[in-house]
Design an enzyme around this catalytic site. Structure first.
Site, short mmCIF file in Angstrom:
data_model
loop_
_atom_site.label_atom_id
_atom_site.label_comp_id
_atom_site.label_asym_id
_atom_site.label_seq_id
_atom_site.Cartn_x
_atom_site.Cartn_y
_atom_site.Cartn_z
N GLY A 31 51.19 60.54 53.75
CA GLY A 31 52.24 59.52 53.69
C GLY A 31 51.71 58.14 53.37
O GLY A 31 52.44 57.28 52.89
N TYR A 42 58.09 67.54 52.70
CA TYR A 42 58.27 66.13 52.34
C TYR A 42 59.74 65.88 52.04
O TYR A 42 60.45 66.76 51.60
CB TYR A 42 57.39 65.77 51.14
N HIS A 58 50.33 59.88 57.90
CA HIS A 58 51.19 59.99 59.09
C HIS A 58 50.35 60.48 60.27
O HIS A 58 49.50 61.36 60.09
CB HIS A 58 52.31 60.99 58.79
C1 LCV Z 1 46.29 61.92 63.53
C2 LCV Z 1 44.12 61.89 62.73
C3 LCV Z 1 44.59 61.93 61.40
C4 LCV Z 1 46.00 61.94 61.20
N1 LCV Z 1 46.82 61.95 62.28
O1 LCV Z 1 37.17 61.35 60.56
O2 LCV Z 1 52.02 63.77 53.53
S1 LCV Z 1 52.30 64.66 54.65
O3 LCV Z 1 53.54 65.37 54.49
O4 LCV Z 1 51.14 65.56 54.88
C5 LCV Z 1 52.42 63.66 56.07
C6 LCV Z 1 53.09 64.39 57.16
C7 LCV Z 1 51.10 63.09 56.43
O5 LCV Z 1 50.78 61.98 56.09
O6 LCV Z 1 50.27 63.93 57.20
C8 LCV Z 1 48.91 63.43 57.42
C9 LCV Z 1 48.10 63.78 56.17
N2 LCV Z 1 46.67 63.36 56.40
C10 LCV Z 1 45.63 64.14 56.21
O7 LCV Z 1 45.74 65.33 55.87
C11 LCV Z 1 44.27 63.52 56.49
C12 LCV Z 1 43.72 64.15 57.76
N3 LCV Z 1 42.43 63.51 58.14
C13 LCV Z 1 41.28 63.81 57.48
O8 LCV Z 1 41.21 64.59 56.52
C14 LCV Z 1 40.07 63.10 57.99
O9 LCV Z 1 40.36 62.62 59.30
C15 LCV Z 1 39.67 61.91 57.10
C16 LCV Z 1 39.14 62.41 55.75
C17 LCV Z 1 40.89 60.98 56.90
C18 LCV Z 1 38.57 61.12 57.83
O10 LCV Z 1 37.53 62.02 58.16
P1 LCV Z 1 36.41 61.54 59.17
O11 LCV Z 1 35.44 62.67 59.28
O12 LCV Z 1 35.94 60.20 58.79
P2 LCV Z 1 37.74 62.52 61.49
O13 LCV Z 1 38.29 63.62 60.68
O14 LCV Z 1 36.69 62.84 62.52
O15 LCV Z 1 38.95 61.76 62.20
C19 LCV Z 1 38.71 60.78 63.20
C20 LCV Z 1 39.77 61.00 64.25
O16 LCV Z 1 41.05 60.71 63.67
C21 LCV Z 1 41.89 61.84 63.81
C22 LCV Z 1 40.97 63.03 63.87
O17 LCV Z 1 41.62 64.11 64.50
C23 LCV Z 1 39.85 62.45 64.71
O18 LCV Z 1 40.29 62.43 66.05
P3 LCV Z 1 39.24 62.71 67.25
O19 LCV Z 1 38.19 61.63 67.09
O20 LCV Z 1 40.08 62.58 68.50
O21 LCV Z 1 38.69 64.09 66.99
N4 LCV Z 1 42.79 61.90 62.65
C24 LCV Z 1 42.42 61.92 61.37
N5 LCV Z 1 43.50 61.94 60.58
N6 LCV Z 1 46.54 61.95 59.98
N7 LCV Z 1 44.95 61.89 63.80
#
Ligand code: LCV
Length: 258
Positions: A107, A137, A63
Site C-alpha cells: 500500500g 486490493y 500497510h
Molecule cells: C507489519 C512489518 C511489515 C508490515 N506490517 O526487516 O498491498 S497489500 O494489499 O499487500 C497491503 C495489504 C499491504 O501493504 O501489505 C503489506 C505489504 N508489505 C510487504 O509485503 C513487505 C513486508 N516486509 C518485508 O518484506 C520486509 O520487512 C522488508 C523488506 C520491508 C524489510 O526487511 P528487513 O529484513 O529489513 P524485517 O523483515 O526484519 O522487518 C522488521 C520488522 O518489521 C516487521 C517485521 O515483521 C519485523 O518485525 P519484528 O522485528 O517484530 O520481527 N514488518 C515488516 N513489514 N508490512 N510489520
C-alpha cells in the site's frame, strides 16, 4: 516518539516517516501524516515533500499487516486509514512530491503514487504485494494505480508481487525523476522551488481539475457489485487467512486458491 517529523522551510513542508518498524503504515502513523497535512494546509504551504528518514533502506513496508482484519471483514474499506490518507493527499490543495529512497512495499506504493510527483533514488524499488499476502486490493486503489501506470507494468507488479526498479518505473511513466542517492534531496528541493515560483491558485485548480478528470471512470452499479463480490470471495477465503498468518509467522504462505 513521533511517528512522523513535520518540518517547514519557507513555503515547502516536509513530512518524514519515522516509525522504527520499517515505516509500516499503522493507523497511528497514517493519522500523524494526516495531521501534518492539515497543519500545513492551514499554513498555506505551497509544496509538500513526503519522505522517509535520510538513508532509509525501506521507504515503507506498506500497510501494517498486523492491522489487517481476519474476521471476514473487508480489509481495505473506504474508512481504512490508508484509504483516508490517499484521498487526503489527492485532495491536498498544493502539489505533494514523494521523495523515495529504499524499497517501497504494498500500500505504500499507492501512497507514493497518490502523490503528484515521485522523485526516486537510483537504488530504490517498488513492489505491489496483495497477491503475496492473499489480499483483495480495493477498487479505488486499483484505479489509483491505473491512473499512474499502464496496464503492462501494473499487471506485472500485481501478478508477481516482486520489486521493480525505479529506472523501469521511470521508463513506464510512474516515476518522474531517478537521481543518484546523494543528489536526491537537492534535486527534490529544486523541483519544489520551481513550483513555489508559480501561481498557487492555478496549481490548486489544476491539481483538482486533474483529480476530477482522472477519476471520471464510468462504472455501472452492476460492475461495482461484481467487483465487490469478487473481493468478498478473496477476503472470505482460506488463502487470505493463510496469507496474513504466514506473514505474521514469518513463513512462506501455502495458497490453495480457495
Ligand atoms: C507489519 C512489518 C511489515 C508490515 N506490517 O526487516 O498491498 S497489500 O494489499 O499487500 C497491503 C495489504 C499491504 O501493504 O501489505 C503489506 C505489504 N508489505 C510487504 O509485503 C513487505 C513486508 N516486509 C518485508 O518484506 C520486509 O520487512 C522488508 C523488506 C520491508 C524489510 O526487511 P528487513 O529484513 O529489513 P524485517 O523483515 O526484519 O522487518 C522488521 C520488522 O518489521 C516487521 C517485521 O515483521 C519485523 O518485525 P519484528 O522485528 O517484530 O520481527 N514488518 C515488516 N513489514 N508490512 N510489520
Amino acid at each position: 516518539m513521533s511517528l512522523v517529523i513535520a518540518e517547514v522551510n519557507g513555503a515547502i513542508g516536509t513530512i518524514t516517516l519515522n516509525r522504527p518498524k520499517v515505516n509500516a503504515l499503522s493507523g497511528e502513523l497514517l493519522e500523524e501524516i494526516a495531521s501534518a497535512l492539515t497543519e500545513m494546509k492551514a499554513q498555506n504551504l505551497r509544496v509538500i515533500i513526503l519522505r522517509a528518514q535520510r538513508g532509509a533502506k525501506v521507504f515503507s513496508a506498506g500497510h501494517d499487516v498486523a492491522e489487517l482484519p481476519t474476521n471476514g471483514r473487508d480489509p481495505l474499506t473506504y474508512n481504512d486509514p490508508l484509504r483516508q490518507i490517499v484521498r487526503a493527499i489527492q485532495l491536498h490543495p498544493c502539489p505533494v512530491i514523494a521523495m523515495i529512497e529504499g524499497s517501497v512495499w504494498g500500500g505504500a506504493c499507492e501512497l507514493a503514487m497518490s502523490c503528484d510527483l515521485i522523485v526516486a533514488a537510483q537504488n530504490s524499488t517498488m513492489a505491489i504485494t496483495p497477491a503475496r499476502l492473499g489480499v483483495p486490493y480495493n477498487l479505488s486503489g486499483i484505479l489509483n494505480l491505473m491512473k499512474v501506470a499502464g496496464m503492462p507494468i501494473i499487471k506485472e507488479m500485481l501478478f508477481t508481487a516482486r520489486p521493480v526498479t525505479a529506472q523501469r518505473l521511470m521508463e513506464s511513466g510512474v516515476i518522474n525523476h531517478v537521481v543518484p542517492p546523494e543528489e536526491l534531496e537537492s534535486f527534490t528541493q529544486q523541483l519544489a522551488m520551481q513550483m513555489v515560483e508559480t501561481s498557487p491558485l492555478v496549481l490548486r485548480i489544476l491539481k483538482e481539475e486533474l483529480r476530477v478528470l482522472a477519476s471520471a471512470h464510468p462504472i455501472t452499479p452492476d460492475g461495482y457489485e461484481r467487483i465487490q463480490s469478487l473481493r468478498r470471495e478473496v477476503y472470505d477465503s482460506e488463502d487470505y487467512q493463510e496469507g496474513i498468518r504466514a506473514f505474521l509467522e514469518k513463513r512462506k504462505p501455502e495458497f490453495h486458491g480457495r
